[in-house]
Design an enzyme around this catalytic site. Structure first.
Site, PDB file in Angstrom:
ATOM      1  N   LYS A   1       0.915  -1.233  -0.058  1.00 25.52           N
ATOM      2  CA  LYS A   1       0.144  -0.042   0.090  1.00 25.52           C
ATOM      3  C   LYS A   1       0.984   1.476   0.061  1.00 25.52           C
ATOM      4  O   LYS A   1       0.493   2.265  -0.423  1.00 25.52           O
ATOM      5  CB  LYS A   1      -0.894  -0.152   1.219  1.00 25.52           C
ATOM      6  CG  LYS A   1      -0.372   0.090   2.488  1.00 25.52           C
ATOM      7  CD  LYS A   1      -1.313   0.206   3.616  1.00 25.52           C
ATOM      8  CE  LYS A   1      -0.644   0.325   4.807  1.00 25.52           C
ATOM      9  NZ  LYS A   1      -1.538   0.014   6.063  1.00 25.52           N
TER      10      LYS A   1
ATOM     11  N   ARG B   1      -8.267   1.226  16.716  1.00 25.28           N
ATOM     12  CA  ARG B   1      -8.714   1.425  15.393  1.00 25.28           C
ATOM     13  C   ARG B   1      -9.773   0.076  15.273  1.00 25.28           C
ATOM     14  O   ARG B   1     -10.766  -0.119  15.754  1.00 25.28           O
ATOM     15  CB  ARG B   1      -7.560   1.534  14.369  1.00 25.28           C
ATOM     16  CG  ARG B   1      -7.841   1.874  12.967  1.00 25.28           C
ATOM     17  CD  ARG B   1      -6.655   2.001  12.114  1.00 25.28           C
ATOM     18  NE  ARG B   1      -6.167   0.888  11.497  1.00 25.28           N
ATOM     19  CZ  ARG B   1      -5.345   0.660  10.680  1.00 25.28           C
ATOM     20  NH1 ARG B   1      -4.692   1.829  10.110  1.00 25.28           N
ATOM     21  NH2 ARG B   1      -5.118  -0.476  10.331  1.00 25.28           N
TER      22      ARG B   1
END
Ligand SMILES: *Cc1c(COP(=O)(O)O)cnc(C)c1O
Length: 375
Positions: free
Chosen positions: A53, A146
């Site tokens: 990514k 998260r």
């Protein structure tokens, strides 16, 4: 006065075309760092996901990961994994799939990290229609706040696992957690231990293999080097340390790892001597809502480079010339001070920086105003 090779880009004495700022990534160093983690993890029987990514699914980067021996390629965005479809290795989607992309996720990823039963059902539907079985890693939040089911909601975890086991088209392959990315929480024997204990409990309770217990990211490296990673963590997902050469969290340089992997070059568009303290009535904040503080250093030689905040996050730029200082950036301008430099800079030359933060690297990699180069 010396002229360094990287200071300017000229071909036969003549500029051949308008240049974007250039972002260089040293692939040999990427490969070296990735091999370090693969070898270290291998000693503990831990498999590694190499993450694409940070460079938007760049294929050469992905191949370097494979050559370095990673067991999976992983990315947060399915668009990036689509680019890597032809590479023969297990693929993992890191961000919980969107309900609107479950067909693509089943098609282009073998595994995904998940925390919503509604999404897992949709993945099951997509997979069943395609005659596939998609592997699920159920995410548990052990404190960083998260993704994942909160670790203390044990009944919620049991209930979700039971539901997954009844969904056609998906297979529960493991559990995982993520740390340090949001709350800045470091992995410890305690929070990783909790994940390992939970995996054991789930195996026993539901008679599962659950081969993957996926610990965190680059912030785990210190623990594994010190031999403190709890037994039972079987998988790690590593990105930014490969780009930076240091462990995340304490920012310690990893010995034997390469650094200065990503560099940036931008072109000089102005060189003028000016005062170093702004003159006139000062506003409460500048155009970006910051209150900048200035030190009066007298008249200085200031340079403007054609790059700014619209191109990338400008906070992680270290000039390679140690006698240059970065003064600041606006949307399209980077201002540096070259007064103390031993080099003679001219308009049109390129100035080179080490890119030393993950945020600067990933924004520059994604920028259409910057030319990305593999070196
Ligand atoms: C980005 C990401 C990673 C990699 O984190 P680094 O700190 O860059 O190594 C690992 N896991 C997940 C879920 C991610 O989103």
């Amino acid at each position: 006065m010396t002229q360094l090779k990287w200071e300017y880009y000229e071909k036969n004495g003549k500029r051949d075309k308008a240049m974007k700022p250039i972002l260089n990534m040293d692939l040999m160093k990427v490969k070296h760092n990735t091999s370090q983690i693969v070898r270290l993890a291998g000693q503990y029987g831990i498999s590694v996901a190499g993450i694409t990514k940070g460079c938007c699914g760049n294929e050469e980067f992905a191949k370097a990961q494979i050559e370095a021996g990673v067991d999976f390629l992983a990315d947060s965005r399915i668009e990036n994994l689509m680019k890597l479809e032809h590479l023969n290795i297990k693929k993992m989607l890191l961000r919980s799939p969107k309900l609107s992309e479950t067909n693509e996720v089943v098609k282009y990823a073998d595994y995904s990290l998940n925390s919503e039963i509604k999404v897992i059902r949709a993945l099951g539907n997509s997979a069943a229609r395609m005659n596939e079985v998609h592997s699920i890693i159920l995410m548990i939040d052990v404190g960083d706040l998260r993704e994942g089911i909160w670790c203390e909601d044990i009944n919620d975890i049991f209930h979700t696992v039971e539901s997954i086991l009844n969904i056609e088209g998906v297979q529960l392959e493991g559990i995982g957690t993520n740390l340090t990315c949001f709350g800045g929480i470091m992995p410890t024997e305690k929070n990783y231990g909790m994940l390992v204990t939970l995996a054991e409990e789930l195996r026993r309770r539901y008679n599962l293999l659950l081969p993957i217990v996926s610990g965190g990211n680059s912030s785990s490296l210190q623990m594994i080097y010190e031999g403190r990673l709890p037994k039972g963590i079987t998988h790690l997902r590593i990105n930014q340390s490969v780009f930076l050469g240091f462990e995340i969290g304490h920012g310690k340089k990893l010995s034997g790892w390469e650094s200065n992997i990503v560099t940036l070059e931008a072109e000089i568009i102005e060189i003028h001597k000016k005062p170093s303290y702004p003159r006139g009535n000062r506003a409460k904040m500048n155009a970006f809502g910051n209150i900048q503080s200035f030190k009066d250093k007298g008249i200085r030689t200031r340079v403007i480079l054609a790059i700014g905040r619209q191109d990338m996050d400008m906070n992680g730029l270290h000039p390679i010339d140690p006698n240059i200082s970065v003064e600041g950036a606006s949307s399209d301008h980077l201002i540096i001070d070259i007064t103390d430099s031993k080099h003679h800079y001219r308009v049109g030359q390129m100035i080179k920086f080490d890119v030393v933060t993950y945020s600067s690297i990933i924004t520059a990699m994604a920028s259409s105003f910057i030319q990305q180069k593999i070196v």
